[in-house]
Motif scaffolding. Structure first.
Motif, PDB file in Angstrom:
ATOM      1  N   ALA A 175      55.457  83.830  56.822  1.00  0.00           N
ATOM      2  CA  ALA A 175      55.583  84.221  58.368  1.00  0.00           C
ATOM      3  C   ALA A 175      55.190  82.953  59.220  1.00  0.00           C
ATOM      4  O   ALA A 175      54.043  82.551  59.255  1.00  0.00           O
ATOM      5  CB  ALA A 175      54.882  85.467  58.634  1.00  0.00           C
ATOM      6  N   GLY A 176      56.225  82.705  59.867  1.00  0.00           N
ATOM      7  CA  GLY A 176      56.054  81.551  60.840  1.00  0.00           C
ATOM      8  C   GLY A 176      55.723  80.100  60.223  1.00  0.00           C
ATOM      9  O   GLY A 176      55.643  79.918  58.998  1.00  0.00           O
ATOM     10  N   PRO A 177      55.949  79.160  60.926  1.00  0.00           N
ATOM     11  CA  PRO A 177      55.563  77.622  60.621  1.00  0.00           C
ATOM     12  C   PRO A 177      53.985  77.559  60.159  1.00  0.00           C
ATOM     13  O   PRO A 177      53.249  78.207  60.827  1.00  0.00           O
ATOM     14  CB  PRO A 177      56.026  76.913  61.894  1.00  0.00           C
ATOM     15  N   PRO A 178      54.072  76.635  59.236  1.00  0.00           N
ATOM     16  CA  PRO A 178      52.565  76.464  58.881  1.00  0.00           C
ATOM     17  C   PRO A 178      51.876  75.841  59.908  1.00  0.00           C
ATOM     18  O   PRO A 178      52.150  74.784  60.672  1.00  0.00           O
ATOM     19  CB  PRO A 178      52.781  75.400  57.804  1.00  0.00           C
ATOM     20  N   GLN A 179      50.454  76.046  60.134  1.00  0.00           N
ATOM     21  CA  GLN A 179      49.484  75.496  61.121  1.00  0.00           C
ATOM     22  C   GLN A 179      48.548  74.706  60.322  1.00  0.00           C
ATOM     23  O   GLN A 179      47.782  74.895  59.509  1.00  0.00           O
ATOM     24  CB  GLN A 179      48.695  76.499  61.620  1.00  0.00           C
ATOM     25  N   VAL A 180      48.984  73.399  60.487  1.00  0.00           N
ATOM     26  CA  VAL A 180      48.275  72.183  59.814  1.00  0.00           C
ATOM     27  C   VAL A 180      47.721  71.306  60.892  1.00  0.00           C
ATOM     28  O   VAL A 180      48.254  70.958  61.713  1.00  0.00           O
ATOM     29  CB  VAL A 180      49.358  71.398  58.995  1.00  0.00           C
ATOM     30  N   LYS A 181      46.435  71.055  60.670  1.00  0.00           N
ATOM     31  CA  LYS A 181      45.396  70.283  61.537  1.00  0.00           C
ATOM     32  C   LYS A 181      44.773  69.434  60.434  1.00  0.00           C
ATOM     33  O   LYS A 181      44.444  69.579  59.612  1.00  0.00           O
ATOM     34  CB  LYS A 181      44.526  71.099  62.387  1.00  0.00           C
ATOM     35  N   LEU A 182      45.008  68.014  61.218  1.00  0.00           N
ATOM     36  CA  LEU A 182      44.594  66.922  60.349  1.00  0.00           C
ATOM     37  C   LEU A 182      43.815  65.937  61.214  1.00  0.00           C
ATOM     38  O   LEU A 182      43.864  65.951  62.202  1.00  0.00           O
ATOM     39  CB  LEU A 182      45.849  66.133  59.570  1.00  0.00           C
ATOM     40  N   ARG A 183      42.836  65.234  60.323  1.00  0.00           N
ATOM     41  CA  ARG A 183      42.063  64.297  60.806  1.00  0.00           C
ATOM     42  C   ARG A 183      42.404  62.940  60.195  1.00  0.00           C
ATOM     43  O   ARG A 183      42.160  62.626  58.990  1.00  0.00           O
ATOM     44  CB  ARG A 183      40.712  64.634  60.850  1.00  0.00           C
ATOM     45  N   ILE A 184      42.436  61.875  60.895  1.00  0.00           N
ATOM     46  CA  ILE A 184      42.856  60.634  60.345  1.00  0.00           C
ATOM     47  C   ILE A 184      41.697  59.775  60.922  1.00  0.00           C
ATOM     48  O   ILE A 184      41.337  59.526  62.129  1.00  0.00           O
ATOM     49  CB  ILE A 184      44.088  60.004  61.155  1.00  0.00           C
ATOM     50  N   ILE A 185      41.262  59.017  59.853  1.00  0.00           N
ATOM     51  CA  ILE A 185      39.935  57.924  60.024  1.00  0.00           C
ATOM     52  C   ILE A 185      40.702  56.560  59.535  1.00  0.00           C
ATOM     53  O   ILE A 185      41.090  56.509  58.283  1.00  0.00           O
ATOM     54  CB  ILE A 185      38.914  58.484  59.122  1.00  0.00           C
ATOM     55  N   GLY A 186      40.553  55.559  60.302  1.00  0.00           N
ATOM     56  CA  GLY A 186      40.843  54.261  59.807  1.00  0.00           C
ATOM     57  C   GLY A 186      40.067  53.022  60.677  1.00  0.00           C
ATOM     58  O   GLY A 186      39.139  53.543  61.464  1.00  0.00           O
ATOM     59  N   ASN A 187      40.470  51.959  60.363  1.00  0.00           N
ATOM     60  CA  ASN A 187      39.926  50.759  60.832  1.00  0.00           C
ATOM     61  C   ASN A 187      41.019  49.775  61.504  1.00  0.00           C
ATOM     62  O   ASN A 187      42.062  49.767  60.959  1.00  0.00           O
ATOM     63  CB  ASN A 187      39.110  49.952  59.958  1.00  0.00           C
ATOM     64  N   THR A 188      40.662  49.156  62.519  1.00  0.00           N
ATOM     65  CA  THR A 188      41.527  48.180  63.055  1.00  0.00           C
ATOM     66  C   THR A 188      40.637  46.880  63.576  1.00  0.00           C
ATOM     67  O   THR A 188      39.451  47.247  64.185  1.00  0.00           O
ATOM     68  CB  THR A 188      42.301  48.680  64.260  1.00  0.00           C
ATOM     69  N   VAL A 189      41.248  45.920  63.694  1.00  0.00           N
ATOM     70  CA  VAL A 189      40.613  44.486  64.476  1.00  0.00           C
ATOM     71  C   VAL A 189      41.280  44.603  65.675  1.00  0.00           C
ATOM     72  O   VAL A 189      40.688  43.514  66.357  1.00  0.00           O
ATOM     73  CB  VAL A 189      41.049  43.402  63.518  1.00  0.00           C
ATOM     74  N   ASP A 190      41.989  45.388  66.283  1.00  0.00           N
ATOM     75  CA  ASP A 190      42.595  45.070  67.725  1.00  0.00           C
ATOM     76  C   ASP A 190      42.596  46.708  68.090  1.00  0.00           C
ATOM     77  O   ASP A 190      43.297  47.442  67.841  1.00  0.00           O
ATOM     78  CB  ASP A 190      43.912  44.804  67.526  1.00  0.00           C
ATOM     79  N   ILE A 191      41.798  46.685  69.245  1.00  0.00           N
ATOM     80  CA  ILE A 191      41.716  47.978  70.186  1.00  0.00           C
ATOM     81  C   ILE A 191      43.119  48.481  70.792  1.00  0.00           C
ATOM     82  O   ILE A 191      43.389  49.570  70.785  1.00  0.00           O
ATOM     83  CB  ILE A 191      40.526  47.651  71.218  1.00  0.00           C
ATOM     84  N   GLN A 192      43.861  47.281  71.057  1.00  0.00           N
ATOM     85  CA  GLN A 192      45.294  47.549  71.697  1.00  0.00           C
ATOM     86  C   GLN A 192      46.124  48.326  70.335  1.00  0.00           C
ATOM     87  O   GLN A 192      46.901  49.194  70.588  1.00  0.00           O
ATOM     88  CB  GLN A 192      46.053  46.397  72.026  1.00  0.00           C
ATOM     89  N   ALA A 193      45.781  47.852  69.146  1.00  0.00           N
ATOM     90  CA  ALA A 193      46.574  48.446  68.015  1.00  0.00           C
ATOM     91  C   ALA A 193      46.229  49.820  67.911  1.00  0.00           C
ATOM     92  O   ALA A 193      47.117  50.834  67.549  1.00  0.00           O
ATOM     93  CB  ALA A 193      46.192  47.751  66.712  1.00  0.00           C
ATOM     94  N   LEU A 194      44.937  50.323  68.422  1.00  0.00           N
ATOM     95  CA  LEU A 194      44.684  51.795  68.118  1.00  0.00           C
ATOM     96  C   LEU A 194      45.308  52.488  69.217  1.00  0.00           C
ATOM     97  O   LEU A 194      45.837  53.739  68.941  1.00  0.00           O
ATOM     98  CB  LEU A 194      43.294  51.995  68.279  1.00  0.00           C
ATOM     99  N   THR A 195      45.573  52.070  70.195  1.00  0.00           N
ATOM    100  CA  THR A 195      46.320  52.755  71.441  1.00  0.00           C
ATOM    101  C   THR A 195      48.091  52.790  71.105  1.00  0.00           C
ATOM    102  O   THR A 195      48.228  53.758  71.341  1.00  0.00           O
ATOM    103  CB  THR A 195      46.229  51.818  72.730  1.00  0.00           C
TER     104      THR A 195
END
Length: 252
Positions: A175-195
């Motif tokens: 019944a209905g589309p799957p409700q999937v919520k996810l969390r992504i954890i990572g690292n970056t050396v550039d704050i602009q890359a995160l944006t």
């Protein structure tokens, strides 16, 4: 005294004519006998009635024969069409069963490729000098393949848990589309890359509600990097986005 016949053959005709039946004389004799007009009318009515009854009998018999032939044809058609209708109902039942199975398979098939699409979109949106350490689902639903199968009522009663019937579990699984919520954890050396990473995730047709939960500076290999946590939800894409290719397998 001597008589001479001056017209040859006249005597023979007279004699032969007297020996035959004189119809006109007979009819005139009958007419002379029937002098009562009521009797004549009754006889005429009887004759007309006999003719009318004969005509009606002939017409009714012809109609009865026609109706009998039509009835026989209708009975033959009914017997023939009964088998056709039976086969039609059988074919429709088989068709409905196949369509129901195909719909069920299609529902499971659409849900089976949720995570491949999500991981593909996350990988495509990942900018340079940025890497991920964790991608996990934060909500538990019946669409989660790692969740145990729903228990049967007897097993649930034994374990002291309330479980719904298998029919309800089967209904929830499709019944209905799957409700999937996810969390992504990572690292970056550039704050602009995160944006840029968050902007590309939001632009994906498979992801929505992309939000930055937190970001902090940490030390990794004696280098200062930014650790980020991003939450997102699965979004059912438009049909034009997904491209399906038929799969064929040759059997030898």
């Amino acid at each position: 005294m001597i008589e001479i016949n001056l017209l040859p053959g006249s005597g023979k005709k007279a004699r032969s004519g007297g020996a035959g039946v004189n119809l006109s004389g007979a009819l005139s004799g009958m007419a002379a006998r029937v002098k009562d007009p009521f009797l004549a009318g009754a006889m005429a009515a009887i004759v007309i009635a006999v003719l009318a009854i004969g005509g009606m009998f002939w017409k009714t018999r012809a109609e009865a024969n026609t109706l009998l032939e039509g009835l026989q044809r209708a009975q033959a058609d009914s017997i023939r069409y009964a088998s056709i209708i039976k086969e039609k109902h059988k074919a429709e039942t088989q068709r409905d069963s196949v369509l129901k199975q195909m719909a069920l398979i299609s529902a499971f098939d659409d849900k089976r490729y949720v995570w491949p699409h999500l991981l593909d979109e996350i990988s495509r949106a990942l900018p340079p000098y940025t890497w991920l350490t964790s991608v996990e689902q934060t909500n538990i639903t019946t669409d989660d393949p790692q969740r145990a199968l729903p228990q049967r009522p007897a097993a649930a009663a034994k374990n002291g848990k309330n479980a719904k019937p298998d029919s309800a579990a089967d209904a929830d699984s499709t019944a209905g589309p799957p409700q999937v919520k996810l969390r992504i954890i990572g690292n970056t050396v550039d704050i602009q890359a995160l944006t840029r990473f968050m902007r590309l995730l939001e632009a994906s047709p498979f992801l929505q509600n992309v939000q930055l939960v937190k970001s902090a500076l940490i030390i990794v290999d004696n280098k200062e990097v930014t650790e980020f946590t991003v939450d997102a939800e699965y979004e059912v894409p438009d049909a034009s986005v997904i491209r399906k290719t038929p799969f064929t397998l040759s059997v030898r």
